[in-house]
Design a protein around this motif. Structure first.
Motif, short mmCIF file in Angstrom:
data_model
loop_
_atom_site.label_atom_id
_atom_site.label_comp_id
_atom_site.label_asym_id
_atom_site.label_seq_id
_atom_site.Cartn_x
_atom_site.Cartn_y
_atom_site.Cartn_z
N THR A 141 -3.06 -1.01 14.36
CA THR A 141 -2.22 -1.80 13.46
C THR A 141 -0.79 -1.23 13.44
N ALA A 142 0.15 -2.10 13.78
CA ALA A 142 1.56 -1.67 13.85
C ALA A 142 2.29 -1.90 12.53
N LEU A 143 1.84 -2.90 11.78
CA LEU A 143 2.59 -3.29 10.59
C LEU A 143 1.71 -4.04 9.60
N VAL A 144 1.98 -3.79 8.32
CA VAL A 144 1.46 -4.65 7.26
C VAL A 144 2.69 -5.29 6.63
N THR A 145 2.73 -6.62 6.57
CA THR A 145 3.86 -7.29 5.91
C THR A 145 3.33 -8.26 4.88
N ILE A 146 3.62 -7.97 3.62
CA ILE A 146 3.09 -8.78 2.52
C ILE A 146 4.20 -9.02 1.51
N MET A 147 4.35 -10.27 1.11
CA MET A 147 5.45 -10.62 0.21
C MET A 147 5.24 -10.01 -1.18
N TYR A 148 6.35 -9.72 -1.83
CA TYR A 148 6.29 -9.10 -3.17
C TYR A 148 5.83 -10.15 -4.18
N ALA A 149 6.49 -11.31 -4.15
CA ALA A 149 6.10 -12.42 -5.03
C ALA A 149 6.20 -13.69 -4.21
N ASN A 150 5.23 -14.59 -4.41
CA ASN A 150 5.23 -15.82 -3.63
C ASN A 150 6.31 -16.78 -4.09
N ASN A 151 6.97 -17.41 -3.12
CA ASN A 151 8.10 -18.29 -3.44
C ASN A 151 7.69 -19.62 -4.06
N GLU A 152 6.48 -20.08 -3.79
CA GLU A 152 6.09 -21.38 -4.34
C GLU A 152 5.34 -21.26 -5.65
N ILE A 153 4.41 -20.31 -5.73
CA ILE A 153 3.60 -20.25 -6.95
C ILE A 153 3.94 -19.05 -7.82
N GLY A 154 4.74 -18.12 -7.30
CA GLY A 154 5.25 -17.04 -8.13
C GLY A 154 4.35 -15.84 -8.34
N THR A 155 3.16 -15.83 -7.70
CA THR A 155 2.24 -14.71 -7.96
C THR A 155 2.74 -13.41 -7.33
N ILE A 156 2.55 -12.32 -8.08
CA ILE A 156 3.02 -10.99 -7.65
C ILE A 156 1.86 -10.25 -6.97
N GLN A 157 2.17 -9.61 -5.86
CA GLN A 157 1.15 -8.89 -5.09
C GLN A 157 1.15 -7.40 -5.47
N PRO A 158 0.00 -6.73 -5.32
CA PRO A 158 -0.08 -5.31 -5.68
C PRO A 158 0.60 -4.44 -4.62
N ILE A 159 1.91 -4.52 -4.56
CA ILE A 159 2.70 -3.88 -3.50
C ILE A 159 2.55 -2.37 -3.49
N LYS A 160 2.66 -1.75 -4.67
CA LYS A 160 2.58 -0.30 -4.76
C LYS A 160 1.26 0.23 -4.19
N GLU A 161 0.16 -0.42 -4.58
CA GLU A 161 -1.16 0.02 -4.14
C GLU A 161 -1.35 -0.21 -2.64
N ILE A 162 -0.83 -1.34 -2.15
CA ILE A 162 -0.93 -1.63 -0.72
C ILE A 162 -0.10 -0.59 0.06
N GLY A 163 1.08 -0.29 -0.51
CA GLY A 163 1.96 0.71 0.12
C GLY A 163 1.29 2.07 0.23
N GLU A 164 0.55 2.41 -0.82
CA GLU A 164 -0.16 3.70 -0.85
C GLU A 164 -1.16 3.79 0.30
N ILE A 165 -1.89 2.68 0.47
CA ILE A 165 -2.89 2.64 1.54
C ILE A 165 -2.20 2.76 2.91
N CYS A 166 -1.10 2.04 3.07
CA CYS A 166 -0.37 2.06 4.35
C CYS A 166 0.14 3.48 4.65
N ARG A 167 0.66 4.14 3.61
CA ARG A 167 1.15 5.52 3.78
C ARG A 167 0.02 6.42 4.26
N LYS A 168 -1.12 6.27 3.55
CA LYS A 168 -2.29 7.10 3.85
C LYS A 168 -2.74 6.91 5.30
N LYS A 169 -2.67 5.64 5.74
CA LYS A 169 -3.16 5.32 7.08
C LYS A 169 -2.07 5.43 8.15
#
Lengths: 397, 145
Positions: A141-169
């Protein structure tokens, strides 16, 4: 009454941003790459802006690249990560099914080059889980790319937690934060992101201006070749009035995040409750994990474009994810990604409130949407079939 | 430039002949909810084969509603054989044009009328040339479902 409620599409320039831009248009006309005084004055302004942006995002000035907007930043971040990964034989990228097209189309392009793309399911709530990301990460896996908040419905993603996993891996993590920055708190250190895309016109800055944050050890790939601007990674004479206006807008927006949220959230919740009282309608995306200003609904039995045109006649500017408004044959990929069937996705409405929205305006929006939905349902043979039982409802009453 | 012509907006905002004709002599419905538009046309036809009254119901975008409205205006009071000659092009022209990706709305209007006339022929045992009437749409080619 005139209500602009499409702030997720773009926002109005604030007066102070206009003044800032006009000041630089009138007084600082040099090219930042020129060595004489007027040029150096522009260079000073540019580097001042870079430091101020870095202070807000909590990074170093040299990690900030000025671009033409969110789309360019997304393109450059993803392409760069792909090129870095490729060199190590890593050709797998993880993203979600409801990203902005600036991300999805770039991923499509890489797929044609032989990259393997995994698009994670975002569930009915419109939120991906860190566990999904963890399970999807592979050795290549070269990259994880996930939006912070969706442009159409506005939902916020768990960016910090996803980032933690990416750092670890040890996997690079990019987030398209176009709908988040200036609206909720974003801090690249706390959020564990390696790259972040920002667009000025979503927080009362000018159109055509954006930011790419890239952690200092990341070697960016040029999308625009030419001069040595932006540490040689983004050619083109810098748009000084735009960058100065964007920086001013960013400072203003970030300074009023709490105040705006306190004002908008109760009104947004009133809007959600009001629209929920329309029969056979549903809010799209999780009710709580959302940016303060964005609300997206589906109404059964009607089509979104007619809904938005009739609301326009009532002075309300909003958008829809129907196929007719997208100019394509399919309704919004975001609504399909959260599991809305086509026939329901056609009847969608996005309302994204401005900071100065009033309770009176919310009441007027609710009343107007109710009237228009009822009017359109009355002439809809689809609605009659739903009510007579000839076709099945998707939503509960 | 606005998305639609003044004519389209007028027929969208003030659609003519909206509604249902109870015990209509011919009814035609085209489109489906998955593609995002459905048109239903009701005809009242007198003994001289003249369209005495026409009503429509439409689920769809601005141009779908405007196309239905215009099409009903164009056939009201006309003999059946004349109504059968109505083309989507005529509907589009009467609306002062439609954006390219909205032309299918005028096609739906033409087909809904033909289908309503066919229904009338079927109900009354009148013979007709099947090839002159559109086949039922399958959705696959239009929205990839």
């Amino acid at each position: 009454m005139n209500i602009y409620a499409d702030n997720a599409a773009t926002t109005k320039l604030s007066k102070s941003v206009i003044n800032e831009m006009v000041y630089y248009m009138e007084n600082v006309n040099g090219n930042p790459s020129s060595l004489y005084e007027t040029g150096q004055k522009a260079k000073e302004a540019l580097e001042d802006a870079r430091q101020r942006v870095a202070n807000i995002l909590n990074c170093e000035a040299r990690e900030i690249y000025f671009t033409s907007g969110g789309s360019e930043s997304d393109n450059q971040a993803i392409i760069s990560a792909a090129r870095i990964g490729e060199k190590k034989g890593k050709k797998h990228i993880i993203s979600t099914a409801f990203e902005h097209h600036a991300v999805l189309h770039t991923l499509k392009k890489l797929e044609k080059e032989g990259f393997e793309i995994t698009l994670l399911d975002v569930h009915e709530e419109g939120v991906v889980t860190p566990k999904q990301v963890e399970d999807a990460i592979r050795d290549d896996t070269a990259l994880v790319t996930i939006m912070y908040a969706n442009n159409e419905i506005g939902t916020i993603q768990p960016i910090k937690e996803i980032g933690e996993i990416c750092r670890k891996k040890g996997v690079l993590f990019h987030s398209d934060a176009v709908q988040a920055v200036g609206h909720i708190k974003v801090d690249v250190q706390k959020d564990n992101v390696d790259m972040l895309s920002v667009s000025a016109h979503k927080f009362h800055g000018p159109k055509g201006c954006g930011i790419l944050y890239a952690k200092r050890n990341i070697v960016l790939t040029n999308i625009i070749e030419g001069g040595a601007q932006e540490r040689g990674k983004r050619a083109g004479t810098e748009n000084i009035p735009g960058i100065m206006g964007m920086t001013k807008a960013l400072e203003e927006a970030v300074a009023s995040i709490d105040e705006n949220a306190q004002h908008i959230i109760p009104l947004r919740d009133k809007l959600i409750d009001g629209l929920n009282s329309i029969s056979y309608s549903e809010l799209n995306g999780d009710r709580y994990k959302r940016v303060p200003a964005t609300v997206n609904f589906c109404f059964e039995g009607i089509e979104g474009e007619s809904l938005l045109l009739l609301l326009d006649d009532k002075g309300i500017a909003v958008s829809s994810g129907s196929a007719c408004t997208s100019g394509s044959l399919d309704p919004s990929h975001v609504l399909l990604a959260i599991g809305r069937p086509h026939e329901v996705a056609h009847g969608s409405l996005r309302i994204s409130l401005g900071d100065d929205i009033t309770e009176e305006e919310i009441d007027y929006i609710i009343k107007s949407v109710k009237e228009v939905v009822e009017y359109l349902r009355n002439m809809s043979p689809f609605w009659k079939d739903l009510m007579s039982g000839k076709r099945q409802h998707v939503f509960a009453e | 430039m606005a998305l639609y012509s003044e004519k389209v907006m007028d027929h969208f905002r003030n659609p003519r002949n909206v509604g249902v004709i109870e015990n209509a002599d011919g009814v035609g419905e085209v489109g489906n909810p998955v593609c995002g538009d459905i048109m239903k046309i009701y005809l009242k036809i007198n003994d001289d084969q003249i369209i005495d009254d026409v009503k429509f119901e439409t689920f769809g975008c601005g141009s779908a509603i405007a196309s239905s409205s215009m099409a009903t205006e164009l056939i009201k009071g006309k003999p059946l054989d004349e109504a059968l000659k109505l083309t989507n092009k005529a509907v589009t022209e009467a609306l002062d044009g439609l954006p390219a990706h909205k032309l299918h709305c005028s096609v739906l209007a033409e087909e809904a009328i033909k289908k309503a006339v066919k229904d009338y022929y079927d109900k009354n045992g009148i013979e007709y040339d099947e090839s002159k009437f559109p086949k039922d749409h399958d959705c696959e080619h239009c929205c990839g479902v």
